[in-house]
Design an enzyme around this catalytic site. Structure first.
Site, PDB file in Angstrom:
ATOM      1  CD  GLU A   1      -2.768  -1.228   0.116  1.00 31.12           C
ATOM      2  OE1 GLU A   1      -3.086  -0.201  -0.408  1.00 31.12           O
ATOM      3  OE2 GLU A   1      -3.159  -2.410  -0.207  1.00 31.12           O
TER       4      GLU A   1
ATOM      5  CG  HIS B   1      -8.125  -1.264  -1.815  1.00 30.40           C
ATOM      6  ND1 HIS B   1      -7.322  -1.461  -3.020  1.00 30.40           N
ATOM      7  CD2 HIS B   1      -9.650  -1.125  -2.181  1.00 30.40           C
ATOM      8  CE1 HIS B   1      -8.237  -1.287  -4.048  1.00 30.40           C
ATOM      9  NE2 HIS B   1      -9.532  -1.272  -3.626  1.00 30.40           N
TER      10      HIS B   1
ATOM     11  CG  ASP C   1      -5.447  -6.410  -1.173  1.00 32.65           C
ATOM     12  OD1 ASP C   1      -6.489  -6.485  -0.629  1.00 32.65           O
ATOM     13  OD2 ASP C   1      -5.285  -5.230  -1.978  1.00 32.65           O
TER      14      ASP C   1
END
Length: 567
Positions: free
Chosen positions: A26, A166, A171
């Site tokens: 991220e 997310h 993920d």
């Protein structure tokens, strides 16, 4: 040659025993180069369907996280205040992923951030192999199955146990399930190794893949491979440094040539011919293509259609365009790239010298009517008996010197003609004469270069090899023996033994007395390569007399081609 034991990399690494590190990041934005930072790592290491470990941590980006990123990921500035910085996290992740194949969904994004930060921190990038599940899904699935290849869509398709949200670890876990789902899909198609997955494409049909067993018997060694049909006729001939890996690729890789897909469907078996060196393999390939003319080798369609320019040996010699070099003591230059190029060179010679252009064979004393060229002063007119034999012979000597010696007189004559045309603003006509002279010079230089090698009764040359030296024996421009001289072996006795097995080649005639033009030029390229050492005999590339005239034309042609390119 002793067969080399294949490694797992060469044979194909089974997916079931390969360790994968599935990673997701991220970030504060979409580009590491644009200044975006990593805010979270998530990774799962798996092998054979089992989870070996997980890696997860937030990262302090040392900058405020944009509000829209917080809305998307749920990661706030407060959450990362006490988190470690990238200089601490990245080395830990690289150690966690060590020895595995990196997997990511839209891998250029995640791997791009990892590489960028490695460079910024001065950490050497380990050079991971990378598998992109998004790319693999686009190759393996069709639009009737999934509307797109987003991670959320694929996770739903394969029934992932974790829903992408997310956040990095979630993920990554979802990507693991997608990866295994794709592996299961491809396994049903016979794709079971990492190499096959990495090169998989749906353009290779299941029928083609089923034939990959045809390559199983081939060794991991350099050589020539021959695809044969059910009547054992050659379909296609190729060469490779690794026969097994190259031939297997025809059944697994994206093959953009439609003809190759057709060829594979017709193939019934693959013959492998192990060669001592890659050069020997190239030469054997050329010889086999010339002998069998397999239908799927484009260059085998018209192997004999080469063109030469010939200066005959007869009472009144003349120039002619021929397809065969004969043992007739005539002088030849070529081969030309096509008949049009040969005709251009012929025109340049005829315009510059007064040699006859008629084709009949003339007796020493002829009483025919003079042709129009004779009346115009472009021919010494041996046809009507008015030519002096000594004067004509002197003209023939000038032509022969231009062809096989120094073309300076011809170059000067054509230059003068081009200058005249240019001064009269006939630029297109001047360009035609430039092209004619260039065609002549290229053929002349090519012939001189061939003769440099074909005139040598025997050469023994060596090039460095990982096991010692590649040694080749060349006689009159033909490769007659090849082998690997092992490191530490007494060279003199070994070379004597190689020479004892070499093919005997008698002296021949013409520019290519013992081999094809392609073979001799292949040997010339090898002799010109760096690191070549002469073991016995002497040879070097001389500056051919025609080459110094050709260079300006080649440069002008290159610049003209550059001007024609868009942009």
């Amino acid at each position: 040659m002793q067969e080399v034991q294949g490694t797992f990399d060469e044979l194909g690494r089974p997916l079931s025993s390969t360790t994968f590190c599935v990673v997701d990041l991220e970030t504060t934005g979409g580009s590491a180069a644009g200044g975006s930072k990593i805010t979270e790592f998530g990774a799962v290491k798996v092998c054979g369907g089992e989870v070996l470990g997980e890696f997860q941590t937030l990262v302090n980006p040392d900058e405020l996280i944009p509000a829209f990123i917080t809305v998307l990921t749920g990661i706030t500035n407060q959450m990362v205040i006490s988190a470690p910085r990238i200089a601490e996290v990245l080395p830990s992740f690289l150690e966690f992923a060590k020895g595995s194949v990196l997997v990511a969904h839209n891998a250029p994004f995640d791997v791009g951030f990892l590489k960028h930060n490695s460079r910024e921190l001065g950490i050497p990038w380990p050079g991971f192999e990378v598998l992109d599940t998004a790319v693999l899904a686009r190759r393996a699935l069709n639009r009737d199955e999934v509307r797109n290849c987003k991670l959320s869509t694929l996770a739903a398709k394969f029934g992932a146990t974790t829903t992408p949200n997310h956040r990095a670890l979630s993920d990554a876990r979802a990507t693991v399930d997608v990866l295994h789902g794709l592996f299961e899909r491809l396994g049903n198609l016979g794709v079971t190794t990492l190499e096959e997955v990495s090169t998989y494409t749906s353009k290779v049909t299941p029928e083609q893949r089923k034939k990959r067993h045809l390559a199983d018997h081939l060794p991991v060694a350099p050589g020539v491979y021959v695809f044969r049909d059910d009547k054992d006729q050659p379909l296609y001939i190729g060469t490779s440094r690794n026969l097994r890996a190259r031939t297997r690729s025809y059944f697994t890789k994206a093959e953009t040539r439609t003809r190759m897909g057709q060829m594979v469907m017709l193939a019934n078996r693959i013959e492998g011919i192990v060669c001592a060196t890659p050069l020997e393999a190239q030469v054997r390939e050329l010889r086999l293509i010339g002998k069998h003319r397999p239908p799927f080798n484009r260059r085998s369609k018209f192997p004999d259609k080469v063109t030469w320019l010939k200066l005959t040996r007869e009472p009144w010699p003349r120039l002619s365009i021929v397809r065969t070099v004969l043992d007739d003591e005539a002088d030849y230059i070529g081969p030309f790239r096509g008949r049009q190029s040969a005709e251009g060179a012929l025109a340049a010679l005829h315009d510059s010298f007064q040699i006859r252009q008629c084709t009949p064979r003339l007796a020493l004393k002829s009483k025919s009517s003079p042709c129009a060229l004779a009346e115009m002063g472009h021919c010494l007119s041996p046809c009507d008996g008015s030519a002096d034999i000594e004067v004509y012979d002197a003209e023939v000597v000038r032509v022969r010197r231009a062809m096989i010696g120094d073309p300076e007189e011809l170059v000067a004559a054509v230059h003068a003609h081009m200058l005249y045309l240019a001064r009269n603003e006939r630029f297109e006509d001047a360009a035609v004469w430039r092209d004619r002279l260039t065609s002549f010079l290229r053929a002349s230089v090519r012939t001189q270069r061939l003769r440099e090698l074909t005139g040598q009764p025997e050469l023994v040359a060596a090039a460095p090899h990982e096991e010692g030296w590649e040694v080749h024996v060349i006689r009159y421009g033909r490769l007659v023996a090849a082998g690997i001289l092992p490191r530490g072996t007494h060279s003199a006795g070994w070379v004597d033994a190689l020479l004892a097995t070499a093919e005997t080649v008698p002296p021949g005639f013409g520019p290519i007395p013992a081999a094809t033009v392609e073979e001799t030029e292949c040997l010339l390229r090898w002799l010109d390569s760096p690191g070549i050492r002469m073991v016995r005999g002497t040879w070097h590339t001389s500056l051919q007399s025609g080459a110094r005239h050709l260079v300006p034309f080649e440069l002008a042609d290159s610049r003209w081609q550059d001007l024609q390119r868009p942009g």
